[in-house]
Design an enzyme around this catalytic site. Structure first.
Site, short mmCIF file in Angstrom:
data_model
loop_
_atom_site.label_atom_id
_atom_site.label_comp_id
_atom_site.label_asym_id
_atom_site.label_seq_id
_atom_site.Cartn_x
_atom_site.Cartn_y
_atom_site.Cartn_z
CG HIS A 335 -1.66 1.28 1.46
ND1 HIS A 335 -3.00 1.41 1.20
CD2 HIS A 335 -1.25 2.50 1.90
CE1 HIS A 335 -3.39 2.65 1.48
NE2 HIS A 335 -2.33 3.32 1.92
CD GLU A 336 1.60 3.74 3.83
OE1 GLU A 336 1.84 4.74 3.15
OE2 GLU A 336 0.67 3.69 4.64
CG HIS A 339 0.55 6.33 -1.11
ND1 HIS A 339 -0.60 6.93 -1.58
CD2 HIS A 339 0.20 5.76 0.08
CE1 HIS A 339 -1.59 6.74 -0.72
NE2 HIS A 339 -1.13 6.04 0.29
CD GLU A 359 -4.83 6.38 1.58
OE1 GLU A 359 -5.12 5.28 2.08
OE2 GLU A 359 -3.68 6.82 1.58
CG HIS A 423 -6.97 7.15 5.19
ND1 HIS A 423 -6.58 8.44 5.47
CD2 HIS A 423 -5.83 6.43 5.01
CE1 HIS A 423 -5.24 8.49 5.46
NE2 HIS A 423 -4.77 7.30 5.20
#
Length: 795
Positions: A335-336, A339, A359, A423
């Site tokens: 996920h991170e 980005h 997100e 989010h």
């Protein structure tokens, strides 16, 4: 002696906090492979002929920052935009060209051309004060406010952006807060933080026994991954500054228990490698950064730190409550780091619905990494953060199959979605993606409800769904793409994912129809045409606009394509012509898939003005496209077209240019792009200023004033966050007053080879102006700005 050049090397990543994932409104696009020069040149030609396709105006300049060329030869060129020299946040766009170089559409966030004034009514000092008041936590520095055009909503307004740096209230999470204030009223428009965090063979704690790649140094193994760009994993020792690379004597890492500090490192190292492999093997992207570099991972950060964050250059993981549950799970890592991919490709604004899409993209790819990795103890499941137990009750952070189960996320779009934390607004796209991949109703992963009375959806599988989402992000999304846009319906996730599905699987294919159904199932409607069950075709123009003097003619190519069924005869006509004008097609009809040339002829009596001409293609159905015709007034016309710069390639030495000593040179220390000479500004490694300028007269009455030059930047600076050395490209009047700063480049833009930069000088038609390059260098570490093959072409 002229400067001593440092060796050119790849970008180095350090363990310090660098740039964040979310798009800083003031920042240049992230380092990535240089744009394809030939594709960019084709896009520039199309853009000059089709300014209306990007809501352009004569007050603007454009700069290419990336290109993607498909195997077919079709290309997609991304641009940034300035307006009267001011950066336009949300003004980015993509020009799409067909394999033969003709116009194939655009992706644009602006809903209308910019017409605003550029004089601020509030001061920079007031903006700085407002930003300081907005910061919660411990501020350490307040940056100089920048005046810019905020077009994130699709409409432009003058605003200040101020960056406040420091620490969030927990004292451990770094913060770089961007605060936007209205330059007319002083009101705070919004803010966002660059630091994106989770809220909102070894044995790992979550992944189980897995293989990891390490490096042997002497008799000691280091957790440095030679197979994935030398990404390293290090131990922060529950502090916030020093990080020590993990080492081991026998290359058997961790025990699976948190009591062994290596165990969390195994999970992080494995997550970084699998995320790298996922984007490379599934989407042909060379790692997170697109340049083959690995991702540094820092574990055991802070004390009782219930968070993990991506800062644009590295991953950082806390150990959770009581330092007992490190946040190093696979989907959190994916996920991170995703980005970083979003930032590099579309730069989705981290607020409103575009922030929700940002997100959701990380949730989508984080889960796809989890499925791809197939770790024995952490299989894919369409949940987010299910292993790290942040909620302290065994529940995940988010559920993609029914986002509202977390109590905050939207499963269905509504008019209030744009007002939610990103989010939670992400839930709409998460739900869409699940429906597209797995379908609605009862599934192996959970039950996915439809919104309202929407029909059920049959999924097309993860492999196709992830390809469609990545394609939309890669070549269609703009920074302010939303779920729903009444002012610009084309700039929506639904419209762009349908274009992506068309590219990959065909118009009105099963996959295309599944995308339609999956968006409808989450209450996101669209203006897309219903799929025809019979024979159908499309009509497109290139260029889409042109200008002409009364009594003269202008032409455009009318292209058709069969979109469903069989080819058919298409007969052309035009409406909306001004008086005294006529339209002729050659040929008058084609079989769909063929092209015709439309010539619009005017008479001496055709009144000046701008007209929208509708070009119709009639077959079993009628399809249309719009051509914008500008008829010049009396005395109009381009009386002196051509290239206006003297000695544009510098091959005649200093002829035509005014430059600092040594700037125009044939020195072998820097290669010219073509020929022997170029303009080499700076590169001394000490405080220095170099200039390069030329006075040029721009005739009035022309439709295009295209400035271009090729620029190469190399630097010994290693920072990826601070612009120490800069090159300003400006337009000045004959008195030396700066009329516009077209662009500013710095050591942050260093890259191998030359890249072409393009701008419009139409705002200065009929004037004599000075084109000036000014390079400034600080006291240490050289940066060289090398300019070659300039041109200012008027037509």
């Amino acid at each position: 002696m002229k400067r001593a050049l440092a060796a050119v090397s790849a970008v180095l990543l350090t363990s310090g906090l660098l740039t964040c994932v979310v798009t800083p409104a003031h920042a240049a696009p992230p380092t990535s492979p240089a744009p394809d020069a030939s594709a960019a040149a084709r896009a520039a030609t199309v853009l000059r002929a089709n300014p209306g396709a990007v809501q352009g105006s004569s007050a603007e300049s454009y700069q290419v920052y990336s290109t993607k060329v498909d195997p077919s030869g079709a290309a997609h060129t991304r641009y940034t935009r300035t307006y009267h020299g001011l950066r336009v946040y949300g003004g980015d766009f993509v020009i799409h060209t067909a394999p033969n170089g003709t116009y194939a559409g655009s992706s644009v966030g602006l809903a209308a051309p910019l017409t605003l004034a550029t004089s601020a009514r509030t001061t920079a000092a007031a903006a700085k004060k407002a930003a300081s008041a907005r910061f919660a936590g411990k501020a350490e520095a307040v940056g100089t406010p920048e005046l810019f055009v905020d077009a994130s909503s699709g409409q432009g307004r003058l605003a200040w952006e101020t960056v406040v740096s420091g620490w969030q209230p927990d004292g451990q999470t770094p913060s770089r807060l961007h605060v936007i204030t209205d330059a007319a009223t002083g009101a705070t428009i919004g803010s966002y933080d660059e630091i994106e965090s989770v809220v909102g063979s070894g044995q790992g704690i979550y992944t189980g026994t897995v293989s990891i790649d390490t490096t042997l140094s002497g008799s000691t193994y280091q957790m440095i991954d030679p197979s994935h760009g030398n990404g390293r994993t290090c131990d922060m020792n529950n502090g916030t500054s020093t990080c020590t690379t993990f080492t081991d004597a026998d290359n058997a890492w961790g025990t699976g228990a948190n009591s062994n500090r290596q165990s969390a490192g195994v999970d992080a190292h494995f997550g970084a490698a699998k995320t790298f492999d996922y984007f490379k093997n599934v989407h042909a992207r060379n790692g997170i950064f697109g340049n083959g570099a690995g991702v540094p991972s820092r574990v055991h950060y802070g004390n009782n730190y219930v968070n993990a964050f991506w800062d644009g250059a590295q991953m950082t993981y806390g150990d959770g409550s009581g330092n007992s549950r490190p946040l190093v799970s696979l989907d959190v890592a994916g996920h991170e780091m995703s980005h970083g991919v979003t930032e590099a490709l579309a730069g989705l604004v981290y607020s409103g619905e575009s922030g929700g899409l940002n997100e959701a993209t990380s949730d989508i790819f984080g889960n796809m990494v989890e499925f791809y990795a197939a770790a024995p103890s952490d299989p894919g499941d369409y949940q987010v953060g299910e292993k790290i137990n942040i909620n302290n009750n065994g529940t995940p952070l988010r559920y993609m199959y029914n986002p509202s189960l977390d109590g905050s996320s939207d499963s269905c779009w509504s008019t209030s979605t744009k007002n939610k934390d990103v989010h939670y607004s992400s839930g709409v796209a998460n739900h869409f993606f699940f429906n597209l991949a797995e379908g609605t109703g009862a599934t192996s992963y959970g039950t996915s409800p439809v919104c309202g009375s929407a029909p059920a959806v049959t999924g097309i599988g993860r492999a196709k769904a992830e390809k469609i989402w990545y394609r939309a992000l890669d070549v269609y999304f703009t920074s302010n793409t939303a779920y729903v846009s009444t002012s610009n319906p084309a700039n929506t996730a639904r419209a762009y994912s349908l274009r992506a599905a068309t590219d990959l699987y065909g118009s009105c294919s099963t996959e295309y129809k599944a995308v339609q159904a999956a968006w409808t199932a989450v209450n996101v409607a669209g203006s897309d045409s219903a799929c025809s069950t019979g024979n159908d075709f499309s009509v497109a123009l290139s260029p889409t606009a042109g200008s002409v003097n009364p009594g003269s003619a202008v032409s455009t190519t009318v292209s058709t394509a069969t979109t469903s069924g069989s080819a058919q005869t298409v007969t052309f006509s035009a409406s909306g012509l001004p008086s005294g004008a006529s339209a002729a097609f050659s040929p008058a009809s084609v079989t769909s898939g063929g092209s015709s040339t439309l010539t619009i002829s005017t008479s001496a009596s055709t009144p000046p003005g701008t007209y929208s001409i509708t070009v119709n293609g009639a077959g079993a159905v009628t399809r249309s496209a719009t051509y914008t015709l500008t008829v010049n007034g009396t005395g109009g016309g381009c009386t002196a077209p051509g290239q206006k710069l003297a000695n544009p390639g510098f091959e005649s030495g200093a002829t035509g240019w005014t430059a600092s000593s040594g700037v125009i040179t044939s020195s072998s220390g820097q290669a010219a792009r073509t020929g022997s000479y170029k303009a080499w500004l700076n590169g001394y490694g000490s405080t220095h200023t170099d200039t390069l300028a030329q006075s040029v007269s721009l005739p009035a009455g022309c439709s295009s004033y295209a400035l271009s030059f090729w620029l190469h930047i190399d630097s010994a600076e290693t920072t990826t966050s601070v612009a120490y050395d800069k090159l300003n490209v400006q337009v000045l009047n004959s008195s030396g007053t700066v009329l516009a700063t077209l662009a500013t480049y710095s050591n942050l833009n260093k890259a191998t080879g030359y890249s072409q930069k393009s701008f419009s000088l139409a705002a200065y038609a009929g004037q004599t102006v000075n084109l000036k390059f000014t390079g400034t260098e600080d006291s240490s570490l050289q940066t060289s700005f090398v300019v070659d093959d300039t041109a200012l072409t008027v037509s």
